[in-house]
Enzyme design. Structure first.
Site: not given
Lengths: 145, 424
Positions: A68-71, B390
């Site tokens: 998933g995300s760069g977070g 999310y």
């Protein structure tokens, strides 16, 4: 001590140097960042995740892969709140795992000769030598045997 | 890492302390990643302005302003992903009712903070789908440095430019990036053949398919066969899910994507190491996982993750024609598509039905604070697996339920306030 302690050595590649040890917290499910990790509380907030609400502070966080995300870097941002893991050990990563490790600035090893999430179990004592790219696993003793 | 003489000079501080700090970042990052050298970016950079990957090498907004004032510019074409200032909405903020997004002083401060980056040459696209509106693509075979879940498969698979997930000020300022992983030809070959054994028709099917593949593959590179000829919107959705349900940065669709004129080319002449099938049951399982909760009294509908294309905004306007929303509806897009929607009259149509068209942000970036004055909804409806999966984390520890379905299901929920979507 009538039972011999089992020790296993895993050989991998250094990501971040230094030596740290602690109890393993193992995730066979990839870890996901952004909204699904809470760096302040120091645990994953991903619904359906086996590590949901299980603190990683001071643990050797052993996982398969990021997703998933760069977070994802929030796993490292836990450093700002003192909730960070003692070390990272992962099977395969990308720049997101590298950034998380750089931010946390804790010993980190990857790309092993065998899958660390198959060898290490939650509760095992793990010594991570980032400088040498070596992880030593001392298996927890099974109780009641 | 092997560095060129020029790179060594920058590392020694000959181009100033900020350039030195940026070079130190690239070198430490490259060494930790196992890269052997830095490559010159001859494609583009996509960055979240104001964000830094590693605080120890941060370049502050004030430092960027000082660089801009003395005429320094980004080395390479640089585009803005969403600005990460919490609460910043580019268009539509005035009437959103959520604080601080709707406060003029807050909005102005966010714009002021972004100015130095724009002065240095960053194009203010402010979108996770900047690649659809940037008007400028990196050529196949070039090296780029991008960010954002759906954008990474877009740059690698759809455009054939080579990028890891590492776009930032430092890469744009120096025009360099560590050469490893997706920059190296051998790592771009497919290793897994994915056979789709169900017909993908609706946009939602591509969203579910992407997630199902991502979950199975993680970081591996697949060749996807049997997926038809996806539209632009379907590709965006699939990419977003591939890189959220998993970490698929690169894939091939033989006969469609630029590095795979044939199936053999996708595998660079080698044999697949794995062959997997995705069936209708797999899509159903992901659909059920995305429907997280039991309540059907929806109080917030979120569309446009990733930011909608103009065709999707048009469809929303059409579906809302003659109807009235009974609960809050947000339709998210890029500032550039917002302008098109304005010119085409779609914004007016959406607003006439009581919906809101907003640009440059999403519910996730607002930490779920989408209900005035700054509260989280109770039951969200969305057509995006990424936003769905999310948002429960963003809202934590508050427990939020999510209903997932097609755009039509979501519009019906916005109008009736009830979730009636079901697997079909």
């Amino acid at each position: 001590m009538n039972k011999q302690t089992e020790r296993i050595i895993l050989k991998g590649r250094k990501v971040i140097g230094g030596v740290a040890e602690g109890e393993a917290l193992v995730s066979k499910m990839p870890l996901m960042g952004w909204g699904n990790v809470d760096p302040q509380r120091g645990y994953t907030t991903e619904r359906n995740h086996p590590l949901f609400e299980i603190p990683f502070k001071g643990k050797v966080l052993v996982f398969t892969e990021p997703r998933g995300s760069g977070g994802f870097v929030s796993y490292g941002m836990s450093r700002m709140f003192g909730t960070h893991p003692a070390a990272f050990v992962y099977r395969k990563g990308n720049n997101l795992t590298v950034f998380a490790a750089m931010v946390a600035n804790v010993p980190t090893v990857t790309d092993f000769d065998q899958d660390p999430t198959e060898v290490i179990e939650t509760g095992d004592h793990v010594i991570v030598n980032g400088d040498k790219g070596i992880v030593e696993v001392i298996k927890k003793r099974k109780t009641g045997r | 890492m092997r560095l060129t003489d020029e790179e060594k000079r920058i590392l020694n501080g000959e181009r100033g302390e900020i350039a030195q700090r940026c070079m130190k970042f690239l070198v430490e990052y490259g060494e930790a990643a196992g890269a052997e050298y830095l490559v010159d970016i001859d494609g583009t950079v996509d960055m979240h302005p104001g964000a830094n990957w590693v605080p120890a090498y941060s370049v502050s907004r004030e430092e960027v302003a000082a660089l801009a004032a003395r005429g320094e510019r980004f080395k390479v074409p640089t585009f803005s992903d969403k600005a990460t200032a919490p609460g910043f909405i580019v268009d539509g903020w005035e009437t959103c009712g959520v604080h601080p997004s709707c406060e003029p002083a807050f909005h102005q401060k966010c714009l002021d903070d972004l100015k130095p980056y724009i002065e240095m040459g960053m194009i203010p696209t402010f979108s996770c789908t900047h690649y659809l509106v940037s008007s400028f693509w990196p050529a196949p075979g070039t090296h780029s440095a991008w960010v954002e879940s759906s954008a990474i498969p877009w740059v690698n698979a759809v455009l054939g430019s080579r990028s890891n997930f590492d776009g930032c000020f430092q890469t744009a300022y120096l025009g360099k990036v560590p050469a490893y992983d997706m920059h190296l030809t051998e790592n771009r070959a497919a290793t897994v053949l994915v056979r789709c054994e169900t017909e993908l028709k609706r946009d939602m099917d591509y969203d579910l398919f992407g997630w199902a593949v991502g979950e199975r593959l993680g970081l591996k590179v697949p060749a996807l066969v049997g997926i038809g000829r996806p539209t632009t919107a379907q590709l965006v959705k699939m990419n977003s899910s591939l890189n959220t349900g998993g970490q698929v940065r690169m894939y091939h669709i033989p006969g469609i994507t630029p590095e795979a004129p044939t199936l053999e080319a996708a595998f660079q002449g080698k044999k697949p190491r794995e062959v997997i099938s995705i069936t209708r049951d797999d899509l159903r399982r992901v659909y059920d996982m995305m429907n997280y909760g039991s309540r059907d009294d929806v109080d917030f509908v979120h569309l446009g993750c990733p930011h909608y294309t103009i065709q999707e905004v048009r469809k929303v306007a059409e579906l809302l024609d003659g109807k009235k929303c009974s609960v809050r509806l947000w339709v998210m897009t890029s500032p550039q598509v917002y302008s098109l929607a304005e010119a085409a009259g779609y914004r007016k149509k959406i607003e006439a039905a009581g919906g809101m068209l907003l640009s440059g942000a999403c519910a996730g970036l607002l930490k779920g604070n989408t209900m005035p004055p700054a509260n989280k909804p109770s039951v969200i409806a969305t057509d995006s697996a990424k936003q769905d999966y999310y948002i429960t984390g963003h809202c934590y520890p508050e427990k939020v339920q999510v209903r997932y379905g097609t755009m039509e299901d979501c519009i019906e929920a916005a109008v009736t306030g009830r979730w009636k979507g079901e697997w079909r």
